[in-house]
Design a protein around this motif. Structure first.
Motif, mmCIF file in Angstrom:
data_model
loop_
_atom_site.group_PDB
_atom_site.id
_atom_site.type_symbol
_atom_site.label_atom_id
_atom_site.label_comp_id
_atom_site.label_asym_id
_atom_site.label_seq_id
_atom_site.Cartn_x
_atom_site.Cartn_y
_atom_site.Cartn_z
ATOM 1 N N GLU A 89 0.816 -1.221 0.000
ATOM 2 C CA GLU A 89 0.000 0.000 0.000
ATOM 3 C C GLU A 89 0.853 1.276 0.000
ATOM 4 O OE1 GLU A 89 -2.980 -0.596 3.013
ATOM 5 O OE2 GLU A 89 -3.134 1.567 3.300
ATOM 6 N N ASP A 90 0.516 2.199 -0.864
ATOM 7 C CA ASP A 90 1.142 3.535 -0.979
ATOM 8 C C ASP A 90 2.493 3.535 -1.695
ATOM 9 O OD1 ASP A 90 -1.012 4.691 0.253
ATOM 10 O OD2 ASP A 90 -0.097 4.629 2.252
ATOM 11 N N ILE A 91 3.174 2.380 -1.780
ATOM 12 C CA ILE A 91 4.456 2.360 -2.527
ATOM 13 C C ILE A 91 4.127 2.422 -4.018
ATOM 14 C CG2 ILE A 91 6.616 1.106 -2.925
ATOM 15 C CD1 ILE A 91 6.653 1.380 -0.078
ATOM 16 N N GLY A 92 3.038 1.766 -4.402
ATOM 17 C CA GLY A 92 2.636 1.756 -5.811
ATOM 18 C C GLY A 92 2.450 3.167 -6.345
ATOM 19 N N SER A 93 1.720 3.994 -5.581
ATOM 20 C CA SER A 93 1.479 5.356 -6.089
ATOM 21 C C SER A 93 2.790 6.133 -6.163
ATOM 22 C CB SER A 93 0.429 6.088 -5.259
ATOM 23 O OG SER A 93 0.647 5.863 -3.908
ATOM 24 N N ALA A 94 3.742 5.842 -5.244
ATOM 25 C CA ALA A 94 5.054 6.510 -5.327
ATOM 26 C C ALA A 94 5.822 6.013 -6.562
ATOM 27 C CB ALA A 94 5.853 6.231 -4.054
ATOM 28 N N ASN A 95 5.664 4.745 -6.913
ATOM 29 C CA ASN A 95 6.358 4.195 -8.095
ATOM 30 C C ASN A 95 5.812 4.741 -9.409
ATOM 31 O OD1 ASN A 95 8.065 2.538 -6.656
ATOM 32 N ND2 ASN A 95 6.718 0.751 -6.751
ATOM 33 N N LYS A 96 4.598 5.289 -9.357
ATOM 34 C CA LYS A 96 3.945 5.724 -10.599
ATOM 35 C C LYS A 96 4.824 6.722 -11.367
ATOM 36 C CE LYS A 96 -0.301 7.790 -12.343
ATOM 37 N NZ LYS A 96 -1.553 8.456 -12.019
ATOM 38 N N ARG A 97 5.537 7.572 -10.612
ATOM 39 C CA ARG A 97 6.404 8.564 -11.278
ATOM 40 C C ARG A 97 7.447 7.877 -12.162
ATOM 41 N NH1 ARG A 97 5.503 11.171 -6.448
ATOM 42 N NH2 ARG A 97 7.194 10.127 -5.392
ATOM 43 N N MET A 98 8.015 6.769 -11.657
ATOM 44 C CA MET A 98 9.021 6.044 -12.449
ATOM 45 C C MET A 98 8.382 5.489 -13.730
ATOM 46 S SD MET A 98 11.177 2.470 -11.818
ATOM 47 C CE MET A 98 10.293 1.947 -10.452
ATOM 48 N N TYR A 99 7.179 4.908 -13.600
ATOM 49 C CA TYR A 99 6.520 4.313 -14.774
ATOM 50 C C TYR A 99 6.215 5.405 -15.803
ATOM 51 C CZ TYR A 99 5.807 0.746 -11.162
ATOM 52 O OH TYR A 99 5.995 -0.153 -10.146
ATOM 53 N N GLU A 100 5.748 6.549 -15.278
ATOM 54 C CA GLU A 100 5.428 7.665 -16.200
ATOM 55 C C GLU A 100 6.688 8.145 -16.910
ATOM 56 O OE1 GLU A 100 1.561 10.048 -14.490
ATOM 57 O OE2 GLU A 100 3.417 10.159 -13.339
ATOM 58 N N SER A 101 7.775 8.282 -16.124
ATOM 59 C CA SER A 101 8.996 8.851 -16.745
ATOM 60 C C SER A 101 9.576 7.890 -17.770
ATOM 61 C CB SER A 101 10.023 9.220 -15.683
ATOM 62 O OG SER A 101 10.525 8.032 -15.113
ATOM 63 N N LEU A 102 9.337 6.584 -17.607
ATOM 64 C CA LEU A 102 9.842 5.609 -18.589
ATOM 65 C C LEU A 102 8.799 5.304 -19.673
ATOM 66 C CD1 LEU A 102 11.649 3.202 -16.068
ATOM 67 C CD2 LEU A 102 12.743 4.789 -17.664
ATOM 68 N N GLY A 103 7.645 5.959 -19.590
ATOM 69 C CA GLY A 103 6.596 5.805 -20.605
ATOM 70 C C GLY A 103 5.979 4.414 -20.615
ATOM 71 N N LYS A 104 5.809 3.806 -19.425
ATOM 72 C CA LYS A 104 5.275 2.433 -19.356
ATOM 73 C C LYS A 104 3.877 2.398 -18.752
ATOM 74 C CE LYS A 104 9.136 0.887 -20.930
ATOM 75 N NZ LYS A 104 9.286 0.250 -22.234
ATOM 76 N N LYS A 105 3.088 1.467 -19.235
ATOM 77 C CA LYS A 105 1.763 1.235 -18.663
ATOM 78 C C LYS A 105 1.928 0.450 -17.360
ATOM 79 C CE LYS A 105 -0.652 0.939 -23.113
ATOM 80 N NZ LYS A 105 -1.908 1.659 -23.024
ATOM 81 N N ALA A 106 1.013 0.684 -16.400
ATOM 82 C CA ALA A 106 1.140 -0.045 -15.133
ATOM 83 C C ALA A 106 -0.216 -0.405 -14.565
ATOM 84 C CB ALA A 106 1.919 0.791 -14.120
ATOM 85 N N ILE A 107 -0.214 -1.531 -13.847
ATOM 86 C CA ILE A 107 -1.421 -2.016 -13.165
ATOM 87 C C ILE A 107 -1.122 -2.009 -11.668
ATOM 88 C CG2 ILE A 107 -2.879 -4.061 -12.823
ATOM 89 C CD1 ILE A 107 -2.134 -4.591 -15.908
ATOM 90 N N PHE A 108 -1.931 -1.277 -10.919
ATOM 91 C CA PHE A 108 -1.757 -1.159 -9.475
ATOM 92 C C PHE A 108 -2.747 -2.088 -8.775
ATOM 93 C CE2 PHE A 108 -0.410 2.813 -11.405
ATOM 94 C CZ PHE A 108 0.860 2.962 -10.857
ATOM 95 N N GLN A 109 -2.545 -2.250 -7.455
ATOM 96 C CA GLN A 109 -3.398 -3.157 -6.680
ATOM 97 C C GLN A 109 -4.339 -2.378 -5.761
ATOM 98 O OE1 GLN A 109 -3.040 -6.376 -7.711
ATOM 99 N NE2 GLN A 109 -1.491 -5.450 -9.051
ATOM 100 N N GLY A 110 -5.170 -3.132 -5.063
ATOM 101 C CA GLY A 110 -6.240 -2.537 -4.257
ATOM 102 C C GLY A 110 -5.782 -1.766 -3.041
ATOM 103 N N GLY A 111 -4.508 -1.898 -2.639
ATOM 104 C CA GLY A 111 -4.002 -1.101 -1.525
ATOM 105 C C GLY A 111 -3.849 0.363 -1.899
ATOM 106 N N GLU A 112 -3.844 0.643 -3.198
ATOM 107 C CA GLU A 112 -3.757 2.037 -3.652
ATOM 108 C C GLU A 112 -5.175 2.613 -3.773
ATOM 109 O OE1 GLU A 112 -0.714 3.140 -3.791
ATOM 110 O OE2 GLU A 112 0.043 1.097 -3.542
ATOM 111 N N GLU A 113 -5.255 3.932 -3.753
ATOM 112 C CA GLU A 113 -6.553 4.587 -3.923
ATOM 113 C C GLU A 113 -6.992 4.520 -5.386
ATOM 114 O OE1 GLU A 113 -8.288 6.014 -1.401
ATOM 115 O OE2 GLU A 113 -6.713 5.423 0.016
ATOM 116 N N HIS A 114 -8.282 4.641 -5.613
ATOM 117 C CA HIS A 114 -8.830 4.665 -6.984
ATOM 118 C C HIS A 114 -8.097 5.704 -7.848
ATOM 119 C CE1 HIS A 114 -11.842 4.830 -10.214
ATOM 120 N NE2 HIS A 114 -11.911 6.140 -10.019
#
Ligand code: NAD
Length: 341
Positions: A89-114
Motif C-alpha cells: 500500500e502507498d508504494i505503488g502510487s510513489a512508483n507511478k512517477r518512475m513508470y510515467e517517466s519511462l513511458g510504461k503502462k502499469a497495473i496497481f493493486q487494491g491497496g492504492e486509492e482509486h
C-alpha cells in the motif's frame, strides 16, 4: 503480439501474478523485482525468473546471499511493456512517477486509492473501461468478490441496495508476527468500512453498505450479504442458477458436499491440485442462498491471496487492447484451471 510484463513487488500477490503471466501464451515475464534475498528470491531464480533488486541499497545483500541479479527495478521496467505493481500500500502510487517517466503502462493493486489510476477494474464487470488506458487499478480481494456477485445479481434482478458484513482474515499465512490471536477486532468500528464505497468505483449504480472486522484466521475472508432487489422477487433457485452461470464464482454445498467452513474450501483447493491451493473464484454457499421478500441472503468466502490473480492477467490484455473481455477471461481461466461457464 507478445506483451512483455514486469512484476514489481514479489510476495503474496506478485508471486502469484508472475506465475500466472508465465502461463499465458501471449505474454512474456521479463522478471520480478524484490527487496530482500530470501527463500522467495531463491525460488524465483530456480523457476528461471530473472530477479531484479528493488533499490540499489539492497544489491550487496543479494550478492552476499549468492542470488544473481539481472539489474534494478528501473532496468526491469525499461525492458517491459506493462508493469504489475504488487508493492505494499502507498508504494505503488510513489512508483507511478518512475513508470510515467519511462513511458510504461502499469497495473496497481487494491491497496492504492482509486485515483492512482482513475480506472478500477474487475474483468467481468468493466473490462472495456480499461482498454488502452496507461494505468489501471485492480481492486482489492474483498471488492473483487463483491463486484463479481453483485454485478451478476444486478444483471438479472436489478439491485436497489446491498449490505455486507465482512469477517476478514487477520493476516496472510506467513505473517507470524501479526494478530489478533484471541480476539475479534472491529476494523473499522465506524460504518461503512471502505469496502462498499470501493465497490462503487466499479459498480456505481447502487449503494453498498459494508461493516468489517478482523478475525484470528489466515486463509479466507467470510462475507454475509443481504442484497435488496427492485425487479420481480426471484426464487432461491433462480439466484443460484444465475450465480452458477457466472464466471469466476464457485458454488459449494454444505449438505451435499460437506463444505461447512473456509477450512473445507481450502482443503477442496488442495484436493483439486490448485497451485499453492489457490481459490481464484468467489465461493458462494449454494444452500445459504435464501430470498425473503425482496432481499437475497447468502454467505461467500474469498481467498484473499488468490482472487485478484486472474484480474491482473486480464488487466494486461485490456490496457494493451490485445483481446476482448470474453477471449481474455477464457484464456486466463483455462491457464489457471478455473472451470469454464
Ligand atoms: P506484500 O507486502 O506481501 O508484498 C509486497 C512486496 O513488495 C514485498 O516483498 C516488499 O518487500 C516488496 N517491495 C516493497 N517496496 C518495493 C519496491 N520499491 N520495489 C520492489 N519491491 C518492493 O504485499 P501483498 O500482500 O502482495 O500486497 C500487494 C498489493 O496487493 C497491496 O496493494 C495490497 O493491498 C494488495 N492486495 C493484497 C492482498 C492480500 O491478501 N495480501 C489481496 C488483494 C490485494
Amino acid at each position: 503480439m507478445t506483451t512483455r510484463v514486469a512484476v514489481n513487488g514479489y510476495n503474496v500477490i506478485g508471486r502469484r501474478v508472475a506465475d500466472a503471466v508465465s502461463l499465458q501464451p501471449d505474454m512474456e515475464l521479463v522478471g520480478v523485482a524484490k527487496m530482500k534475498p530470501d527463500y522467495k528470491a531463491r525460488s524465483a531464480v530456480e523457476k528461471g525468473y530473472r530477479v531484479y533488486c528493488g533499490d540499489e541499497k539492497g544489491e550487496k545483500a543479494f550478492r552476499e546471499a549468492g542470488i544473481p541479479l539481472a539489474g534494478f527495478s528501473k532496468d526491469l521496467v525499461s525492458q517491459s511493456d506493462v508493469v504489475i505493481d504488487a508493492t505494499p500500500e502507498d508504494i505503488g502510487s510513489a512508483n507511478k512517477r518512475m513508470y510515467e517517466s519511462l513511458g510504461k503502462k502499469a497495473i496497481f493493486q487494491g491497496g492504492e486509492e482509486h485515483d492512482v489510476a482513475g480506472t478500477s477494474f474487475v474483468a467481468q464487470c468493466n473490462y472495456d473501461s480499461a482498454i488502452n488506458k496507461d494505468f489501471v487499478r485492480v481492486v482489492s480481494c474483498n471488492t473483487t468478490a463483491l463486484c463479481r456477485v453483485l454485478h451478476s445479481i444486478d444483471e438479472s434482478f436489478q439491485i436497489s441496495k446491498a449490505n455486507v458484513v465482512i469477517a476478514r482474515r487477520a493476516a496472510d499465512p506467513d505473517e507470524s508476527s501479526k494478530g489478533p490471536i484471541d480476539a475479534v477486532v472491529l476494523d473499522p468500528v465506524s460504518i461503512p468500512s471502505h469496502h462498499g464505497p470501493d465497490v462503487n468505483t466499479v459498480l456505481p449504480n447502487f449503494p453498498v453498505i459494508s461493516m468489517a472486522m478482523k478475525i484470528p484466521t489466515t486463509h479466507m475472508h467470510l462475507h454475509s450479504l443481504i442484497v435488496s432487489v427492485k425487479g420481480t422477487n426471484p426464487t432461491d433457485a433462480q439466484v443460484v442458477d444465475k450465480l452458477s452461470k457466472t464466471p469466476r464464482i464457485m458454488l459449494v454445498a454444505s449438505k451435499k458436499d460437506g463444505i461447512k467452513s473456509t477450512a473445507n474450501v481450502m482443503d477442496l483447493a488442495r484436493e483439486l491440485g490448485r497451485p499453492r491451493n489457490d481459490v481464484f473464484e468467489a465461493v458462494v454457499w449454494r444452500d445459504s442462498v435464501k430470498v425473503i421478500g425482496s432481499e437475497i441472503y447468502f454467505f461467500m468466502a474469498v481467498h484473499q491471496e488468490a482472487i485478484v490473480t486472474p484480474e491482473n492477467v486480464d488487466a494486461i490484455r485490456a490496457i494493451t487492447n490485445s483481446a476482448s473481455a470474453t477471449d481474455s477471461i477464457r484464456m486466463t481461466d483455462k491457464s489457471l484451471s478455473i472451470l469454464a461457464k
